[in-house]
Design a protein around this motif. Structure first.
Motif, PDB file in Angstrom:
ATOM      1  N   GLY A 110       0.806  -1.214   0.000  1.00 20.53           N
ATOM      2  CA  GLY A 110       0.000   0.000   0.000  1.00 20.53           C
ATOM      3  C   GLY A 110       0.836   1.258   0.000  1.00 20.53           C
ATOM      4  N   ASP A 111       2.089   1.144  -0.413  1.00 20.39           N
ATOM      5  CA  ASP A 111       2.962   2.316  -0.487  1.00 20.39           C
ATOM      6  C   ASP A 111       2.747   3.020  -1.817  1.00 20.39           C
ATOM      7  N   ASN A 112       1.638   3.737  -1.894  1.00 25.87           N
ATOM      8  CA  ASN A 112       1.280   4.468  -3.108  1.00 25.87           C
ATOM      9  C   ASN A 112       1.029   5.929  -2.767  1.00 25.87           C
ATOM     10  N   GLY A 113       0.760   6.740  -3.790  1.00 24.69           N
ATOM     11  CA  GLY A 113       0.503   8.165  -3.548  1.00 24.69           C
ATOM     12  C   GLY A 113       1.651   8.804  -2.799  1.00 24.69           C
ATOM     13  N   PRO A 114       1.378   9.499  -1.691  1.00 24.67           N
ATOM     14  CA  PRO A 114       2.458  10.167  -0.950  1.00 24.67           C
ATOM     15  C   PRO A 114       3.436   9.186  -0.297  1.00 24.67           C
ATOM     16  N   SER A 115       3.051   7.913  -0.230  1.00 27.21           N
ATOM     17  CA  SER A 115       3.925   6.894   0.351  1.00 27.21           C
ATOM     18  C   SER A 115       4.768   6.168  -0.688  1.00 27.21           C
ATOM     19  N   SER A 116       4.655   6.549  -1.947  1.00 29.84           N
ATOM     20  CA  SER A 116       5.391   5.871  -3.010  1.00 29.84           C
ATOM     21  C   SER A 116       6.899   6.015  -2.802  1.00 29.84           C
ATOM     22  N   PRO A 117       7.682   4.997  -3.208  1.00 27.05           N
ATOM     23  CA  PRO A 117       9.131   5.031  -2.995  1.00 27.05           C
ATOM     24  C   PRO A 117       9.835   6.257  -3.560  1.00 27.05           C
ATOM     25  N   GLN A 118       9.308   6.856  -4.639  1.00 22.78           N
ATOM     26  CA  GLN A 118       9.986   8.036  -5.187  1.00 22.78           C
ATOM     27  C   GLN A 118       9.931   9.227  -4.236  1.00 22.78           C
ATOM     28  N   HIS A 119       9.048   9.165  -3.228  1.00 19.11           N
ATOM     29  CA  HIS A 119       8.947  10.248  -2.251  1.00 19.11           C
ATOM     30  C   HIS A 119       9.732   9.953  -0.975  1.00 19.11           C
ATOM     31  N   TRP A 120      10.376   8.806  -0.900  1.00 20.94           N
ATOM     32  CA  TRP A 120      11.091   8.435   0.312  1.00 20.94           C
ATOM     33  C   TRP A 120      12.339   9.293   0.494  1.00 20.94           C
ATOM     34  N   ASP A 121      12.852   9.275   1.708  1.00 15.04           N
ATOM     35  CA  ASP A 121      14.086  10.017   2.004  1.00 15.04           C
ATOM     36  C   ASP A 121      15.201   9.590   1.042  1.00 15.04           C
ATOM     37  N   PRO A 122      16.127  10.492   0.727  1.00 17.31           N
ATOM     38  CA  PRO A 122      17.183  10.178  -0.242  1.00 17.31           C
ATOM     39  C   PRO A 122      18.009   8.940   0.083  1.00 17.31           C
ATOM     40  N   VAL A 123      18.158   8.609   1.362  1.00 18.68           N
ATOM     41  CA  VAL A 123      18.969   7.450   1.723  1.00 18.68           C
ATOM     42  C   VAL A 123      18.456   6.172   1.074  1.00 18.68           C
ATOM     43  N   TRP A 124      17.151   6.137   0.753  1.00 23.13           N
ATOM     44  CA  TRP A 124      16.550   4.914   0.220  1.00 23.13           C
ATOM     45  C   TRP A 124      16.531   4.875  -1.303  1.00 23.13           C
ATOM     46  N   GLN A 125      17.017   5.897  -1.937  1.00 20.36           N
ATOM     47  CA  GLN A 125      17.061   5.903  -3.399  1.00 20.36           C
ATOM     48  C   GLN A 125      18.289   5.111  -3.867  1.00 20.36           C
ATOM     49  N   GLY A 126      18.076   4.114  -4.708  1.00 23.16           N
ATOM     50  CA  GLY A 126      19.167   3.237  -5.132  1.00 23.16           C
ATOM     51  C   GLY A 126      19.203   1.972  -4.305  1.00 23.16           C
ATOM     52  N   ASP A 127      20.240   1.169  -4.517  1.00 23.96           N
ATOM     53  CA  ASP A 127      20.362  -0.125  -3.847  1.00 23.96           C
ATOM     54  C   ASP A 127      21.648  -0.222  -3.031  1.00 23.96           C
ATOM     55  N   THR A 128      22.074   0.890  -2.466  1.00 27.40           N
ATOM     56  CA  THR A 128      23.359   0.883  -1.765  1.00 27.40           C
ATOM     57  C   THR A 128      23.224   0.913  -0.251  1.00 27.40           C
ATOM     58  N   VAL A 129      22.012   0.716   0.281  1.00 25.32           N
ATOM     59  CA  VAL A 129      21.877   0.463   1.718  1.00 25.32           C
ATOM     60  C   VAL A 129      22.215  -1.010   1.928  1.00 25.32           C
ATOM     61  N   HIS A 130      23.350  -1.267   2.538  1.00 30.62           N
ATOM     62  CA  HIS A 130      23.836  -2.638   2.701  1.00 30.62           C
ATOM     63  C   HIS A 130      23.650  -3.189   4.108  1.00 30.62           C
ATOM     64  N   ALA A 131      23.668  -2.306   5.101  1.00 28.49           N
ATOM     65  CA  ALA A 131      23.520  -2.772   6.481  1.00 28.49           C
ATOM     66  C   ALA A 131      22.835  -1.712   7.318  1.00 28.49           C
ATOM     67  N   TRP A 132      22.107  -2.180   8.302  1.00 26.35           N
ATOM     68  CA  TRP A 132      21.457  -1.335   9.309  1.00 26.35           C
ATOM     69  C   TRP A 132      22.196  -1.531  10.618  1.00 26.35           C
ATOM     70  N   VAL A 133      22.536  -0.438  11.270  1.00 30.28           N
ATOM     71  CA  VAL A 133      23.162  -0.513  12.591  1.00 30.28           C
ATOM     72  C   VAL A 133      22.294   0.293  13.549  1.00 30.28           C
ATOM     73  N   SER A 134      22.008  -0.284  14.683  1.00 27.61           N
ATOM     74  CA  SER A 134      21.196   0.419  15.678  1.00 27.61           C
ATOM     75  C   SER A 134      21.971   0.595  16.965  1.00 27.61           C
ATOM     76  N   ILE A 135      21.783   1.750  17.574  1.00 29.68           N
ATOM     77  CA  ILE A 135      22.324   2.025  18.902  1.00 29.68           C
ATOM     78  C   ILE A 135      21.156   2.469  19.772  1.00 29.68           C
ATOM     79  N   ASN A 136      20.920   1.781  20.860  1.00 31.14           N
ATOM     80  CA  ASN A 136      19.943   2.217  21.855  1.00 31.14           C
ATOM     81  C   ASN A 136      20.696   2.577  23.119  1.00 31.14           C
ATOM     82  N   GLY A 137      20.352   3.721  23.705  1.00 36.59           N
ATOM     83  CA  GLY A 137      21.089   4.179  24.877  1.00 36.59           C
ATOM     84  C   GLY A 137      20.192   4.564  26.031  1.00 36.59           C
ATOM     85  N   GLN A 138      20.756   4.470  27.226  1.00 34.22           N
ATOM     86  CA  GLN A 138      20.020   4.943  28.398  1.00 34.22           C
ATOM     87  C   GLN A 138      19.932   6.462  28.409  1.00 34.22           C
TER      88      GLN A 138
END
Length: 516
Positions: A110-138
């Protein structure tokens, strides 16, 4: 009897919702690997920082460790595993939806209209996101320190790994990371999100998860006798038996998959002004308070998360609040009876069903929580299945994540706020994608036609974009129709990730994955 899980081999975010453990601050950032050797070298240095699912006690024990000041976890896209040089046979063994990634699945989600991939943040444009790293802190300071530590590791591999920039932040700024935080009120972290609902109630309980057994009722699978059992481990962790008594689809070799799982990451922007304006407009004709109407959207009261089946109207909610206040006062004074009664009442926030609400007079059939965890309500004929929840047990999602943004003095649709939604499951297709497509954005299973979820559905403000607040048929009242529902939440990015075990992460880092 299943063998105990090796919690020291499982990444901590799989079994622990860090927010509940006192980590209200987070930073998520995404890596690109530029060559095999440097990427693997970086991983070898990062592994000592990875947080496992080992138990925390708050004090040192021979076989247990203190809770850290910050946690660190890592996961990979299909393109990331390719960039690290995994063998073709191993890569081919991953499920198709993971190999495709989230963007090509936009029509399903259901990612259509304003949710379509072409409207996503620039980081998601292309296929070069290779890894996700998370830091959770107190604290934010512990997050910043751990981030600096990881940046230093990246510098040591001389450009082989880089952080992908392009996360939209406050005032339109583009940032190299996505910060997230619990919503604070009077200096204290709360479980609320930016629409005002208490969120994150009732994650699944599965065999070997390491959580307190007292948390089981309402979180596992429901039996005919009304008791709850843990869900099968394989619904959430690969290499273990699932509810079908099978092993989930996983790549070879066995050690690459075992004790790992899949994660869905979605940045969900909340249109706060649109939401508030719509609720205000609908409340003018609604027979009840504004808060009750919000509850009829969600299935829970916004202020404390009490389910509608426990308090279905304003009068019942006032009585519940009064009862809670009295019990809390007596419990604070040490009244043992009140302490027991308060605990039993609080358990009903999770331990409930819709057995006495078949028509949705208490909790609308299309309410958000009733869609995403049906709690046996899809069994229209009693005894049709071995268990009343048979149709939902294989659709459960382990939710993770925190709110983001909302720091502007005036929060509106254009300001940056929402939820970093992450969910963990052994099958992205059978669990997350099914729930998103069939229960969030379609209502055939609920006999509601094409009605979508009020809060997160792909609504477009048309007459047919509606939500029905049902009533008891015996009362002779007409249901309340909420029409022209706008899109309350928009997707701003995301992808599918594989979270390997510590063993598998070490094998990837050494380049010794052998599917033969």
């Amino acid at each position: 009897m299943n063998r105990p899980l090796d919690l020291y081999d499982i990444q901590g975010n799989i079994c622990k919702g860090y927010g509940r453990f006192g980590f209200p601050k987070a930073r998520y950032f995404f890596l690109e690997f530029h060559d095999y050797a440097g990427g693997r070298n970086f991983l070898q240095q990062l592994i000592p920082l990875i947080t496992t699912a080992e138990p925390w006690t708050g004090r040192k024990q021979p076989d247990q460790s203190d809770k850290p000041a910050a946690t660190t976890n890592i996961a990979f896209t299909y393109h990331g595993l390719c960039a690290l040089g995994l063998p073709r046979r191993s890569l081919d063994g991953f499920p198709q939806e993971f190999k495709m990634g989230m963007k090509p699945r936009a029509a399903i989600l259901g990612d259509n209209g304003p949710s379509s991939p072409q409207h996503w943040d620039p980081v998601w444009q292309g296929d070069t996101v290779h890894a996700w790293v998370s830091i959770n802190g107190q604290t934010q300071e512990t997050v910043e320190q751990r981030f600096a530590d990881i940046e230093a590791l990246m510098q040591s591999v001389q450009g082989s790994v880089s952080i992908r920039p392009g996360h939209k932040g406050p005032d339109g700024k583009m940032l190299p990371y996505q910060d997230a935080s619990a919503v604070f009120e009077n200096g204290k972290a709360t479980p609320k999100e930016h629409f005002g609902f208490v969120d994150g109630i009732g994650n699944p309980y599965f065999e070997g998860c390491g959580n307190d057994p007292e948390r089981l009722p309402g979180r596992g699978k429901l039996n005919r006798d009304g008791k709850w059992e843990p869900l099968a481990t394989g619904e959430f962790i690969l290499g273990h038996i699932d509810e079908a008594k099978e092993y989930p689809l996983a790549p070879e070799p066995h050690l690459l998959a075992r004790n790992g799982t899949f994660m869905v990451y979605r940045k969900l922007h909340e249109n706060v002004k649109t939401f508030n304006d719509y609720v205000d407009n609908m409340a003018k004709d609604f027979d009840g308070s504004r808060e009750l109407l919000m509850a009829k959207f969600s299935g829970r009261w916004p202020d404390n998360g009490a389910p509608l089946v426990l308090a279905p109207d304003d009068k019942a909610k006032a009585e519940l609040d009064q009862k809670m206040a009295e019990l809390q006062k007596k419990a604070a004074e040490g009244d043992a009876c009140a302490i027991g009664q308060l605990k039993a009442l609080e358990e009903q926030w999770i331990n409930f069903t819709y057995n006495d609400d078949k028509h949705g007079a208490k909790c609308p059939i299309g309410a958000h929580i009733r869609r995403t965890n049906t709690r046996g309500s899809l069994e229209t004929e009693k005894g049709a299945f071995d268990r009343p929840g048979a149709l939902v047990d294989r659709r459960r999602l382990m939710r993770r994540g925190l709110p983001y943004g909302g720091h502007d003095e005036l929060t509106n649709d254009d300001s940056e706020q929402g939820i970093i939604f992450m969910c963990i499951s052994a099958s992205i297709e059978r669990q997350f994608e099914f729930v998103q497509q069939q229960w969030v954005n379609y209502s055939n299973d609920f006999h509601l036609g094409n009605d979508r979820d009020v809060l997160i559905g792909a609504n477009n403000g048309k007459l047919t974009d509606k939500h029905i607040v049902q009533v008891n048929p015996k009362e002779g009242k007409a249901p309340f129709f909420c029409t022209h529902m706008p899109r309350m939440v928009e997707t701003r990015g995301g992808d599918y990730f594989f979270i390997p075990s510590i063993t598998a992460l070490d094998m990837i880092a050494q380049g010794i994955i052998d599917p033969t």
